[in-house]
Design an enzyme around this catalytic site. Structure first.
Site, PDB file in Angstrom:
ATOM      1  N   HIS A  36      10.048  -1.138   1.855  1.00  0.00           N
ATOM      2  CA  HIS A  36      10.458  -1.342   3.235  1.00  0.00           C
ATOM      3  C   HIS A  36       9.816  -3.031   3.329  1.00  0.00           C
ATOM      4  O   HIS A  36       8.944  -3.914   2.360  1.00  0.00           O
ATOM      5  CB  HIS A  36       8.988  -0.560   3.703  1.00  0.00           C
ATOM      6  CG  HIS A  36       7.626  -0.989   3.439  1.00  0.00           C
ATOM      7  ND1 HIS A  36       6.547  -0.133   2.433  1.00  0.00           N
ATOM      8  CD2 HIS A  36       6.030  -1.817   3.743  1.00  0.00           C
ATOM      9  CE1 HIS A  36       6.066  -0.869   2.251  1.00  0.00           C
ATOM     10  NE2 HIS A  36       5.280  -1.601   2.821  1.00  0.00           N
ATOM     11  N   THR A  96       1.186  -1.343   0.277  1.00  0.00           N
ATOM     12  CA  THR A  96      -0.169   0.071   0.227  1.00  0.00           C
ATOM     13  C   THR A  96       0.745   1.724   0.058  1.00  0.00           C
ATOM     14  O   THR A  96       0.421   2.219   0.001  1.00  0.00           O
ATOM     15  CB  THR A  96      -1.043   0.285   1.433  1.00  0.00           C
ATOM     16  OG1 THR A  96      -0.192   0.078   2.441  1.00  0.00           O
ATOM     17  CG2 THR A  96      -1.977  -0.608   1.158  1.00  0.00           C
ATOM     18  N   HIS A 143       7.445   2.956  -1.259  1.00  0.00           N
ATOM     19  CA  HIS A 143       8.420   3.190  -0.715  1.00  0.00           C
ATOM     20  C   HIS A 143       9.411   1.853  -0.124  1.00  0.00           C
ATOM     21  O   HIS A 143       8.448   1.389   0.562  1.00  0.00           O
ATOM     22  CB  HIS A 143       8.784   4.048   0.477  1.00  0.00           C
ATOM     23  CG  HIS A 143       9.933   4.768   0.337  1.00  0.00           C
ATOM     24  ND1 HIS A 143      10.341   6.323   0.445  1.00  0.00           N
ATOM     25  CD2 HIS A 143      10.809   4.239   1.190  1.00  0.00           C
ATOM     26  CE1 HIS A 143      11.600   6.238   0.939  1.00  0.00           C
ATOM     27  NE2 HIS A 143      12.228   4.822   1.356  1.00  0.00           N
TER      28      HIS A 143
HETATM   29  P1  5GP Z   1       2.815  -2.615   2.595  1.00  0.00           P
HETATM   30  O1  5GP Z   1       0.607  -3.151   3.313  1.00  0.00           O
HETATM   31  O2  5GP Z   1       2.507  -1.542   1.822  1.00  0.00           O
HETATM   32  O3  5GP Z   1       3.266  -3.357   3.099  1.00  0.00           O
HETATM   33  O4  5GP Z   1       2.866  -1.951   4.605  1.00  0.00           O
HETATM   34  C1  5GP Z   1       3.060  -0.671   4.805  1.00  0.00           C
HETATM   35  C2  5GP Z   1       2.832  -0.751   6.141  1.00  0.00           C
HETATM   36  O5  5GP Z   1       2.916   1.130   6.537  1.00  0.00           O
HETATM   37  C3  5GP Z   1       1.130  -0.897   6.960  1.00  0.00           C
HETATM   38  O6  5GP Z   1       1.337  -1.438   8.055  1.00  0.00           O
HETATM   39  C4  5GP Z   1       1.134   0.858   7.711  1.00  0.00           C
HETATM   40  O7  5GP Z   1       0.581   0.105   8.329  1.00  0.00           O
HETATM   41  C5  5GP Z   1       1.979   1.239   7.423  1.00  0.00           C
HETATM   42  N1  5GP Z   1       1.735   2.320   7.122  1.00  0.00           N
HETATM   43  C6  5GP Z   1       1.512   4.127   6.932  1.00  0.00           C
HETATM   44  N2  5GP Z   1       1.155   4.716   6.983  1.00  0.00           N
HETATM   45  C7  5GP Z   1       2.023   4.705   8.124  1.00  0.00           C
HETATM   46  C8  5GP Z   1       2.370   6.353   8.782  1.00  0.00           C
HETATM   47  O8  5GP Z   1       2.366   7.552   8.007  1.00  0.00           O
HETATM   48  N3  5GP Z   1       3.476   5.609   9.519  1.00  0.00           N
HETATM   49  C9  5GP Z   1       3.604   4.378  10.382  1.00  0.00           C
HETATM   50  N4  5GP Z   1       4.785   3.624  10.874  1.00  0.00           N
HETATM   51  N5  5GP Z   1       3.489   3.567   9.028  1.00  0.00           N
HETATM   52  C10 5GP Z   1       2.994   3.747   8.767  1.00  0.00           C
HETATM   53 ZN    ZN Z   2       9.487   7.459  -0.746  1.00  0.00          ZN
END
Ligand code: 5GP
Ligand code: ZN
Length: 113
Positions: free
Chosen positions: A99, A94, A97
């Site tokens: 991670h 989501t 960037h």
């Molecule tokens: P993805 O689903 O992209 O692998 O993980 C994105 C993660 O970023 C999610 O677990 C979400 O809770 C976390 N996340 C999104 N926005 C923020 C933010 O503003 N601060 C922090 N600390 N985590 C965030």
């Molecule tokens: Zn970025």
């Protein structure tokens, strides 16, 4: 830095985060919506949208990202954890960037993998 990227804003200090570790190239901070007792995100400060967009020139950065995860885990006495990288919306990404999710806690036994 990519203009509207939430993690670039965290790197720049424009959005606050609970930092676990930081150096000149990497940041580890607590996920805002934790899925386990320990749920941290390890990122390179360089904006790479997703793993499959990393280039050969990022080889050292990607290797050092993993070494940083290991270093931080040791430093924080995390002796067992799971590392997850979602690459693409279909896999649940989501935030575009790169991670790595660092997950630890007894919940993991009930989860996929
Ligand atoms: P993805 O689903 O992209 O692998 O993980 C994105 C993660 O970023 C999610 O677990 C979400 O809770 C976390 N996340 C999104 N926005 C923020 C933010 O503003 N601060 C922090 N600390 N985590 C965030
Ligand atoms: Zn970025």
């Amino acid at each position: 830095m990519s203009g509207e990227c939430v993690f670039c804003k965290i790197v720049a200090g424009e959005i606050p985060s609970a930092k676990v570790y930081e150096d000149d190239r990497f940041l580890v901070f607590k996920d805002i919506n934790p899925a386990a007792t320990v749920h941290w995100l390890a990122i390179p400060k360089k904006h790479i949208a997703r793993l499959s967009e990393a280039k050969g020139e990022d080889r050292e950065l990607l290797g050092d990202l993993l070494l940083t995860v290991g270093h931080v885990a040791r430093e924080r006495n995390l002796d067992a954890y799971r590392l997850i990288v979602n690459d693409g919306a279909g896999a649940g990404q989501t935030v575009f960037h790169l991670h790595a999710h660092i997950l630890s806690g007894k919940e993991l036994g009930e989860r996929l993998l």
